[in-house]
Design an enzyme around this catalytic site. Sequence first.
Site, mmCIF file in Angstrom:
data_model
loop_
_atom_site.group_PDB
_atom_site.id
_atom_site.type_symbol
_atom_site.label_atom_id
_atom_site.label_comp_id
_atom_site.label_asym_id
_atom_site.label_seq_id
_atom_site.Cartn_x
_atom_site.Cartn_y
_atom_site.Cartn_z
ATOM 1 N N VAL A 168 0.864 -1.168 0.000
ATOM 2 C CA VAL A 168 0.000 0.000 0.000
ATOM 3 C C VAL A 168 0.906 1.225 0.000
ATOM 4 O O VAL A 168 1.857 1.305 0.793
ATOM 5 C CB VAL A 168 -0.920 0.024 1.236
ATOM 6 C CG1 VAL A 168 -1.878 1.205 1.160
ATOM 7 C CG2 VAL A 168 -1.684 -1.287 1.370
ATOM 8 N N CYS A 169 0.646 2.146 -0.927
ATOM 9 C CA CYS A 169 1.409 3.387 -0.993
ATOM 10 C C CYS A 169 2.905 3.105 -1.130
ATOM 11 O O CYS A 169 3.322 2.302 -1.958
ATOM 12 C CB CYS A 169 1.090 4.232 0.236
ATOM 13 S SG CYS A 169 1.614 5.954 0.139
ATOM 14 N N THR A 170 3.726 3.733 -0.286
ATOM 15 C CA THR A 170 5.185 3.579 -0.406
ATOM 16 C C THR A 170 5.699 2.270 0.163
ATOM 17 O O THR A 170 6.908 2.056 0.201
ATOM 18 C CB THR A 170 5.906 4.758 0.272
ATOM 19 O OG1 THR A 170 5.427 4.895 1.615
ATOM 20 C CG2 THR A 170 5.657 6.052 -0.490
ATOM 21 N N GLY A 171 4.807 1.384 0.574
ATOM 22 C CA GLY A 171 5.254 0.030 0.911
ATOM 23 C C GLY A 171 5.940 -0.623 -0.276
ATOM 24 O O GLY A 171 6.791 -1.514 -0.113
ATOM 25 N N THR A 207 2.492 3.066 -7.109
ATOM 26 C CA THR A 207 2.640 3.579 -5.749
ATOM 27 C C THR A 207 2.009 4.963 -5.735
ATOM 28 O O THR A 207 1.460 5.412 -6.747
ATOM 29 C CB THR A 207 4.115 3.632 -5.318
ATOM 30 O OG1 THR A 207 4.185 3.974 -3.919
ATOM 31 C CG2 THR A 207 4.911 4.654 -6.119
#
Length: 325
Positions: A110-113, A130
């Site tokens: 999720v996102c910058t994961g 991202t």
Amino acid sequence: MAQRTRPAGRTVLVLLFDDVQSLDVTGPVEVFAGAEKHTPGTYRIRTATLDGAPVRTSSGLTVVPDHALADAPEPDTLVVPGGQGTRDPDPRLTDWLRGHGPRARRLVSVCTGAILLARAGLLDGHRVTTHWAYSGRLARDHPAVDVDPDPIYIRDGNVATSAGVTSGIDLALALVEEDLGRDVALTVARHLVVFLRRPGNQAQFSAQLAAQSAHREPLREIQQWITEHPGADLGVESLAARASLSPRHFARAFRAETGTTPGRYVDRVRLEHARRLLEDTGDGVEEVSRASGYGTTEAMRRAFVKALGTSPAEYRRRFRPAPAH
């Protein structure tokens, strides 16, 4: 139709670290937890940190994990959230991902994961997304990763990446639908008061958000008028006359102030309008095409296939909520 095989108690392991984005964690967790309540025995949801110690999220919440990573169960679905803590992660986190990530049936970020997965070499050769603000960095730092900054989520083999925050909920709902079917995913979505509508290749921004707001009032009024009248004549000449500018001056000023051309802005607005009508009304495809400014059903079909990879009829079938009984 073949009977869908339900996953039996598959472990969803969510990685936690200091300065994690809390919604990146709680959004997917609520989706999987809702599915577990609907179909008991489906998912075991666990959280883990490097040492089993509590972490503080970027918003200041303290989260107590279930496990230290060394003691965590092998995940079926490994969820890696984003947040400020991905900027300079503990090397041990990357090492753990490198060693354990390939064992998971599904890798989810999720996102910058996605940055953490990329650092561990788990995204090489995959098409991913991202948060739009970090897509350039991800592509620059990891050239072996195919980064697409536009979609809200992307499925590529066993890797699933999402844009950020609420898109993590969209992705989790898609995974639940894959595991348990559309009815369960719809039930969870309704309980969370979200829509099981957004296809993964939907843009991260609406047309109004993707384009900057014009500085000058006449151009801002034109943007609003386009949104409110998608079926009108929205050619450059017509819009320029409404703004009391020459067509050349209008086109140049619109692009300079919004970051996109009038034609592209109109295309996005019309696509969004058509999508909403297909999702929210029972209007026929021909009626929707006229109301959205396409003129013909074939013109709308081409626009949908180009932007969303599906026809209007298929889009409606997949993303219009089923009537409540």
